[in-house]
Enzyme design. Structure first.
Site, mmCIF file in Angstrom:
data_model
loop_
_atom_site.group_PDB
_atom_site.id
_atom_site.type_symbol
_atom_site.label_atom_id
_atom_site.label_comp_id
_atom_site.label_asym_id
_atom_site.label_seq_id
_atom_site.Cartn_x
_atom_site.Cartn_y
_atom_site.Cartn_z
ATOM 1 N N GLU A 199 0.847 -1.193 0.000
ATOM 2 C CA GLU A 199 0.000 0.000 0.000
ATOM 3 C C GLU A 199 0.881 1.241 0.000
ATOM 4 O O GLU A 199 1.888 1.305 0.713
ATOM 5 C CB GLU A 199 -0.910 0.016 1.235
ATOM 6 C CG GLU A 199 -1.880 1.196 1.272
ATOM 7 C CD GLU A 199 -2.836 1.125 2.454
ATOM 8 O OE1 GLU A 199 -3.067 2.177 3.078
ATOM 9 O OE2 GLU A 199 -3.331 0.025 2.750
ATOM 10 N N HIS A 248 -10.150 1.546 1.087
ATOM 11 C CA HIS A 248 -10.864 2.286 2.121
ATOM 12 C C HIS A 248 -11.017 3.734 1.661
ATOM 13 O O HIS A 248 -10.061 4.352 1.178
ATOM 14 C CB HIS A 248 -10.108 2.237 3.445
ATOM 15 C CG HIS A 248 -9.918 0.837 3.958
ATOM 16 N ND1 HIS A 248 -9.020 0.537 4.970
ATOM 17 C CD2 HIS A 248 -10.498 -0.332 3.616
ATOM 18 C CE1 HIS A 248 -9.074 -0.761 5.213
ATOM 19 N NE2 HIS A 248 -9.954 -1.308 4.397
#
Length: 447
Positions: A199, A248
């Site tokens: 990420e 998210h």
């Protein structure tokens, strides 16, 4: 052209001259958020800015029928960037992200970038600007001798592990450098929970810029990974038995320069606007899940045991809940929706989330009580007693909910809604009628 755009155009011309930019990639996305582009020469810049670059819309998923195929690209000057990997022998290439227009100059209703623009405009009518901070996870896979992806992850490292276990450090460093050169502000980079999973977080922005950045980010990650002989995948659940990849979405509304979600005197320091926004998400999420989780594979991620939320609840800290409120307050107060995955079209995703929250604000909805216990370890009876519902368990159920609800049609518009539902029904039907390796392994010899 406005004075601001004239100034920006002059800056672009100077960069093109200084960097010896030869080619301009006019980029846009199709219905699923897949990046497309038409390449022109730098000498055609003026024509491009005037919206004169035409393409065949009938060849793009979800766009135009063949008898109305002529569409035009309108570049957003704020998205201009030189491509750092294109620099060679003193020459380079650059890109614009574009909106799509009809021949008469009106915005094309099938362009998902325009869908988000419409949602931003509706929020602005009520005095709100929308701030979005997405977090997109991805996997790095090894490739075969022909460059085709294998299911073998690049490493077997775990969460936050450093080298020598994290073999993706050098890849992420080059991704970081490329994104920084293209104007991104990078806030964090790390190995994720699953083997081969990573990420890289970039700074929040207004909704349209955040969607543009998400689209650019996925393209850059894949491009740089390819240079290392790897395949970067934003597939939600590529490997059975380990965590899948999420996107998210952190969102907040601002009004008069202040975060409308923050109230220092309220419980949890969340304003009434914030709680109404949460209530809007809770009420509408099942009806927009087909947008935020658009693949058959998306629902292989939304199962208990792998940190991905599958229960409709909210909490100030509980990561097993669908909606979480991160600890920071003041200008950083935000609502985090944890179900979306990175295969989703970011323009449609941010549009339906913002619209669902705004629906809660406009109707003055009140959310159910927050859930601070670990929902994953509750029994079915306990969840039922608490009124905790499930997200759709398959793409088929999600598409049915999208059709039954009102938010999809209202936000996407008739064109995108119709094309999207048809595309997803065809995808489900293809999956439903295919023969999987699981079926062959379990049934062929037995029966």
């Amino acid at each position: 052209m406005s004075v601001l755009n004239e100034t920006k155009l002059q800056e672009i011309k100077e960069i093109i001259e200084t960097k010896n930019v030869e080619l301009l990639h006019m980029q846009f996305v199709d219905l699923e958020g897949t990046l497309k582009n038409v390449t022109i020469t730098a000498e055609q810049l003026e024509d491009a800015v005037e919206g004169k670059i035409m393409f065949d819309g009938s060849s793009i998923t979800g766009f135009s029928p063949i008898n109305k195929s002529d569409l035009y690209l309108q570049p957003d000057l704020n998205t201009f960037a030189v491509l750092p990997w294109s620099v060679e022998d003193g020459y380079s290439e650059a890109r614009f992200l574009c909106s799509v227009k009809n021949p008469d100059g009106t915005l094309f209703e099938g362009d998902t970038r325009n869908v988000l623009k419409n949602t931003v405009a509706k929020a602005a009518e009520q005095g709100y600007t929308i701030s979005v901070g997405p977090e997109l996870e991805f996997f790095l896979f090894q490739t075969d001798e022909d460059g085709r992806p294998l299911l073998k992850t690049h490493d077997v490292a775990g969460y936050f592990e450093p080298s020598p276990h994290d073999l993706g450090e050098k890849v992420r460093l080059q991704i970081y450098r490329a994104l920084k050169a293209m104007g991104f502000t990078i806030e964090a980079s790390h190995h994720e929970v699953a083997e081969g999973q990573h990420e890289i977080n970039f700074k929040y922005a207004d909704a349209l810029t955040a969607a543009d950045n998400s689209t650019t980010y996925k393209w850059v990650v894949k491009t740089i990974a390819k240079q290392f002989g790897l395949h970067a995948s934003f597939m939600p659940k590529p490997v059975f038995g380990i965590n899948g990849s999420g996107m998210h979405v952190n969102m907040s509304f601002f009004k008069d320069g202040q975060n409308a979600f923050f109230d220092e005197t309220a419980p949890l320091q969340l304003s009434e606007t914030a709680t109404q926004f949460i209530a809007g998400l809770l009420e509408n999420v099942k009806n927009f899940a087909a947008v935020t989780n658009p693949l058959v594979n998306s629902y292989k991620r939304l199962v208990p045991g792998y940190e991905a939320p599958c229960y409709v609840a909210w909490s100030a800290s509980n990561r097993s809940a669908l909606i979480r409120i991160p600890a920071k307050r003041g200008l950083a107060t935000r609502v985090e929706l944890r179900c979306p995955d990175p295969s989703a079209n970011p323009y449609l995703t941010f549009a339906v989330i913002a619209a669902a929250g705004l629906d809660g604000v406009n109707r003055g909805l009140t959310p159910v009580a927050s859930v601070n216990e670990d929902i994953f370890h509750m029994s079915n009876e306990e969840r039922a007693e608490r009124g905790i519902d499930n997200l759709p368990g398959s793409l088929e159920l999600a598409v049915e909910a999208l059709e039954e609800g009102t938010i999809g049609r209202e936000v996407l518009g008739e064109h995108v809604f119709g094309e999207y539902v048809a595309l997803k029904k065809a995808e489900w039907d293809s999956y439903r009628t295919s023969i999987s390796s699981w079926e062959v392994e379990n049934y062929q010899a037995k029966f």
